[in-house]
Motif scaffolding. Structure first.
Motif, PDB file in Angstrom:
ATOM      1  N   ARG A 189     -21.248  10.817  25.820  1.00  0.00           N
ATOM      2  CA  ARG A 189     -21.582   9.451  26.581  1.00  0.00           C
ATOM      3  C   ARG A 189     -22.889   9.183  27.178  1.00  0.00           C
ATOM      4  O   ARG A 189     -23.322   8.211  27.166  1.00  0.00           O
ATOM      5  CB  ARG A 189     -20.588   9.313  27.510  1.00  0.00           C
ATOM      6  CG  ARG A 189     -19.041   9.343  26.750  1.00  0.00           C
ATOM      7  CD  ARG A 189     -17.822   9.018  27.961  1.00  0.00           C
ATOM      8  NE  ARG A 189     -16.598   9.092  27.131  1.00  0.00           N
ATOM      9  CZ  ARG A 189     -15.564   8.946  27.722  1.00  0.00           C
ATOM     10  NH1 ARG A 189     -15.574   8.727  29.188  1.00  0.00           N
ATOM     11  NH2 ARG A 189     -14.356   9.148  27.167  1.00  0.00           N
ATOM     12  N   ALA A 190     -23.487  10.279  27.738  1.00  0.00           N
ATOM     13  CA  ALA A 190     -24.720   9.949  28.142  1.00  0.00           C
ATOM     14  C   ALA A 190     -25.754   9.788  27.282  1.00  0.00           C
ATOM     15  O   ALA A 190     -26.800   8.861  27.511  1.00  0.00           O
ATOM     16  CB  ALA A 190     -25.205  11.656  28.934  1.00  0.00           C
ATOM     17  N   VAL A 204     -25.858  15.434  19.740  1.00  0.00           N
ATOM     18  CA  VAL A 204     -25.949  16.400  20.433  1.00  0.00           C
ATOM     19  C   VAL A 204     -25.112  17.766  19.982  1.00  0.00           C
ATOM     20  O   VAL A 204     -24.032  17.549  19.099  1.00  0.00           O
ATOM     21  CB  VAL A 204     -25.179  16.195  22.147  1.00  0.00           C
ATOM     22  CG1 VAL A 204     -25.308  17.481  22.970  1.00  0.00           C
ATOM     23  CG2 VAL A 204     -25.582  14.866  22.657  1.00  0.00           C
ATOM     24  N   SER A 205     -25.542  18.873  20.136  1.00  0.00           N
ATOM     25  CA  SER A 205     -24.957  20.102  19.445  1.00  0.00           C
ATOM     26  C   SER A 205     -23.650  20.721  20.144  1.00  0.00           C
ATOM     27  O   SER A 205     -23.807  21.177  21.525  1.00  0.00           O
ATOM     28  CB  SER A 205     -26.178  21.191  19.581  1.00  0.00           C
ATOM     29  OG  SER A 205     -25.388  22.424  19.132  1.00  0.00           O
ATOM     30  N   ILE A 224     -29.394  17.771  26.777  1.00  0.00           N
ATOM     31  CA  ILE A 224     -28.373  17.537  27.755  1.00  0.00           C
ATOM     32  C   ILE A 224     -28.021  18.498  28.721  1.00  0.00           C
ATOM     33  O   ILE A 224     -27.747  19.569  28.617  1.00  0.00           O
ATOM     34  CB  ILE A 224     -27.096  16.912  27.097  1.00  0.00           C
ATOM     35  CG1 ILE A 224     -27.394  15.687  25.962  1.00  0.00           C
ATOM     36  CG2 ILE A 224     -25.942  16.739  28.130  1.00  0.00           C
ATOM     37  CD1 ILE A 224     -27.387  14.604  26.681  1.00  0.00           C
ATOM     38  N   ILE A 225     -27.780  18.067  29.905  1.00  0.00           N
ATOM     39  CA  ILE A 225     -27.324  18.757  31.132  1.00  0.00           C
ATOM     40  C   ILE A 225     -26.105  18.310  31.939  1.00  0.00           C
ATOM     41  O   ILE A 225     -26.351  17.092  32.186  1.00  0.00           O
ATOM     42  CB  ILE A 225     -28.447  19.125  32.194  1.00  0.00           C
ATOM     43  CG1 ILE A 225     -28.198  20.258  33.084  1.00  0.00           C
ATOM     44  CG2 ILE A 225     -29.074  18.008  32.720  1.00  0.00           C
ATOM     45  CD1 ILE A 225     -29.154  20.776  34.029  1.00  0.00           C
ATOM     46  N   VAL A 226     -25.181  18.954  31.954  1.00  0.00           N
ATOM     47  CA  VAL A 226     -23.937  18.382  32.604  1.00  0.00           C
ATOM     48  C   VAL A 226     -23.624  19.387  33.879  1.00  0.00           C
ATOM     49  O   VAL A 226     -23.556  20.542  33.688  1.00  0.00           O
ATOM     50  CB  VAL A 226     -22.595  18.455  31.484  1.00  0.00           C
ATOM     51  CG1 VAL A 226     -21.479  17.924  32.199  1.00  0.00           C
ATOM     52  CG2 VAL A 226     -22.975  17.784  30.370  1.00  0.00           C
ATOM     53  N   ASN A 227     -23.669  18.629  34.900  1.00  0.00           N
ATOM     54  CA  ASN A 227     -23.404  19.370  36.346  1.00  0.00           C
ATOM     55  C   ASN A 227     -21.842  19.467  36.353  1.00  0.00           C
ATOM     56  O   ASN A 227     -21.190  18.506  36.441  1.00  0.00           O
ATOM     57  CB  ASN A 227     -23.793  18.517  37.261  1.00  0.00           C
ATOM     58  CG  ASN A 227     -23.765  19.262  38.705  1.00  0.00           C
ATOM     59  OD1 ASN A 227     -22.769  19.806  39.113  1.00  0.00           O
ATOM     60  ND2 ASN A 227     -24.963  19.548  39.431  1.00  0.00           N
ATOM     61  N   ALA A 286     -23.602  13.701  33.875  1.00  0.00           N
ATOM     62  CA  ALA A 286     -24.207  14.199  32.634  1.00  0.00           C
ATOM     63  C   ALA A 286     -25.669  13.334  32.334  1.00  0.00           C
ATOM     64  O   ALA A 286     -25.701  12.139  32.628  1.00  0.00           O
ATOM     65  CB  ALA A 286     -23.571  14.092  31.338  1.00  0.00           C
ATOM     66  N   SER A 287     -26.567  13.919  32.130  1.00  0.00           N
ATOM     67  CA  SER A 287     -27.785  13.246  31.894  1.00  0.00           C
ATOM     68  C   SER A 287     -28.732  13.941  30.831  1.00  0.00           C
ATOM     69  O   SER A 287     -28.657  14.935  30.305  1.00  0.00           O
ATOM     70  CB  SER A 287     -28.961  13.365  33.215  1.00  0.00           C
ATOM     71  OG  SER A 287     -29.113  14.662  33.512  1.00  0.00           O
TER      72      SER A 287
END
Length: 565
Positions: free
Chosen positions: A148-149, A166-167, A206-209, A215-216
């Protein structure tokens, strides 16, 4: 005449060898076997070379063609293929014997010692973490948020969305700047999109906290030129093989360092038992995803979180648990035999990532006898002897508490809540979105609570511990100090974990001491501390502790009954 025959035979041999080398080279370039005698893939490569030579010989010199028919001359074929045929047979038999000899049948004690498991004390070694540090997302939810990001950029940067994806295979869980996150690189949409974008490389990751559930997409100044999705010389596996031709590699993980630079952590595999047995990891090759620069580290830098794969660690513990009294006992008597439960998860502690999985006795899948935590960077392993419910029993209990909503539970992680081993899990809807949270006591899975926030869930859980006599609510001891009360609105809340206890600090708009002071309370003394929010009006009773000349203001004694949320 004999000279011409010998010359033709030599030319034919050179031709067969040349064809074998070319076809073998193509196989090597595609399959990338290590040039290592302890790698079964290398033995397979040699066997295939011999088979290719035999087939080429059959096709070029074992046939005789006339005007009316084509037929085989067995004598010629056998004469020219006898040596490679016998070599292929010897290779096959030797590999089979080596595989058998390298098995746990002959080396039970060596397999048992692959993982050094020490017994630990849960309450002392697993500190209670603040609820604002608990990872709330599993991989599936992270994948959803990451997609979604990227999709949300369609209106502002359609080129990214149309050319990259995205992988989903990545989303490695790591610690980044003291936060548990999952990271995944972008990939080219297809071969044509790779061809159009290969010069610039992959633009970001992509990095998801896992705590804030944000997610950003992190855009890089210079694109990543080396990845598992690249082709030819920039393919990560091909780069590794040609730079380290003798090394065997296991898992390849995508990570970022503390500066946000993307890296590939490529674990080096070794065999420590016999020729092919006792798989283990010895260091890793770190490849800069942007420049392709690589370095092998036998002891990796501390920012690296995943060197030992979860599957390898689970396999090694299963050897440790099943072979405790020898190989025969692992099948027949099964005295003292234990195995890991189904599934595993990850816990962030001390700036490292630990594998968590339950341990159950042989033949008993209804309850766990304990659990293990294994550091994925150092392979330090701890076993905690705590019997209780299995993870799936806890998941069923949590789902039963919200069965009217139809939520499903994620695989739990293990937390220390008030010195009690506790399963924590998120409850997701059909769209893989987290809606609620659940805590289940490991020792008694009937102690199950849920909440719309982690703070609410923890407060309900600690209250239920008291109701069930698991935790005693000690009365607050009288102190030889003057007490006073203050009423005000909470303007700021902070928390910190001290010796396993979560301490909450409240700042009020009204204070007897002026601005900049905090009133503090331990969640172990009053579980209601976790439910307050900024803006709540409270009346508190406090005292001032002047120990060793230090004035400690705002040690919270109790809440007045006039609290209004």
């Amino acid at each position: 005449m004999n000279g011409r025959t010998q010359s033709n035979g030599l030319a034919n041999l050179i031709l067969r060898l040349l064809v074998t080398v070319v076809l073998g080279g193509i196989y090597f370039y595609v399959m990338l076997p290590p040039i290592n005698g302890k790698a079964l893939d290398f033995w397979l490569f040699l066997f295939i070379l011999l088979v290719i030579f035999i087939l080429v010989t059959l096709a070029t010199s074992g046939l005789r063609v006339t005007r009316r028919e084509i037929f085989l001359e067995p004598g010629v074929f056998w004469t020219r293929c006898k040596v490679p045929f016998l070599l292929a047979l010897v290779l096959f038999v030797a590999a089979a014997v080596a595989l058998l000899y390298s098995s746990e049948i002959f080396h039970a004690s060596s397999y048992y010692n692959l993982l050094d498991v020490q017994t630990g004390d849960f309450t002392e070694e697993v500190a209670e973490i603040s609820y604002d540090r608990i990872p709330m997302l599993d991989k599936d939810s992270s994948v959803q948020l990451g997609s979604r990001a990227l999709g949300s950029l369609s209106s502002t940067d359609s080129s990214l969305v149309s050319q990259f994806e995205v992988s989903d295979a990545e989303y490695s869980q790591i610690n980044y700047q003291d936060n548990p996150v999952r990271v995944a690189p972008l990939l080219y949409g297809n071969l044509i999109k790779w061809f159009n974008n290969r010069e610039e490389g992959l633009p970001g990751y992509i990095i998801v906290n896992m705590v804030t559930q944000e997610a950003s997409l992190v855009k890089l100044d210079e694109g990543m030129k080396y990845s598992t999705g690249e082709h030819f010389g920039r393919n990560l596996y091909r780069l590794l093989r040609f730079r380290y031709p003798t090394m065997m590699f296991g898992d390849v993980n995508f990570e970022i360092d503390e500066d946000g630079t993307p890296w590939w952590v490529c674990s080096r595999t070794i065999h420590t038992i016999g020729l092919f047995g006792g798989q283990d990891t010895q260091g890793a090759v770190l490849v800069n995803a942007i420049t392709g620069e690589s370095t092998y580290y036998e002891e990796v830098p501390t920012w690296v979180d995943r060197v030992y794969s979860a599957d390898l660690l689970v396999e090694q513990y299963n050897y440790h648990g099943t072979l405790v009294n020898g190989w025969i006992n692992s099948w027949l008597g099964q005295k003292g035999v234990t195995t890991t439960s189904d599934g595993y998860n990850y816990i962030a502690m001390n700036d490292d990532v630990y594998l968590y999985t339950g341990v159950t006795s042989a033949g008993n899948d209804e309850s766990n006898v304990g659990f293990i935590l294994v550091n994925q960077r150092t392979k330090e392993a701890r076993y905690y002897s705590i019997s209780g419910a299995t993870e799936y029993s806890a998941m069923s209990s949590a789902e039963g508490a919200v069965q009217h909503l139809g939520y499903t539970a994620t695989f739990p992680i293990l937390l220390n809540i008030s010195d009690e081993p506790t399963y924590f899990m998120s409850l997701k809807d059909s769209a893989d979105l987290v809606k609620m949270y659940a805590m289940v006591n490991v020792k008694d899975y009937q102690i199950t609570t849920t909440g719309s926030s982690v703070a609410e869930c923890q407060a309900n859980y600690e209250e239920l511990l008291i109701e069930n006599g698991v935790k005693v609510s000690d009365p607050i001891e009288a102190v030889e100090a003057e007490t006073d009360t203050v009423t005000g609105t909470i303007t700021e809340i902070r928390s910190v974990v001290v010796d396993g206890n979560t301490i909450f600090y409240f700042s009020l708009d009204e204070s007897s001491f002026g601005t900049g002071y905090y009133y503090a309370v331990s969640a172990a003394d009053d579980q209601n501390a976790v439910i307050f929010d900024v803006g709540d009006e409270v009346t508190i009773t406090y005292y001032v502790d002047e120990d060793d000349g230090m004035t400690r203001i705002g040690i919270l004694v109790e809440y007045a009954e006039g609290y209004s949320a």
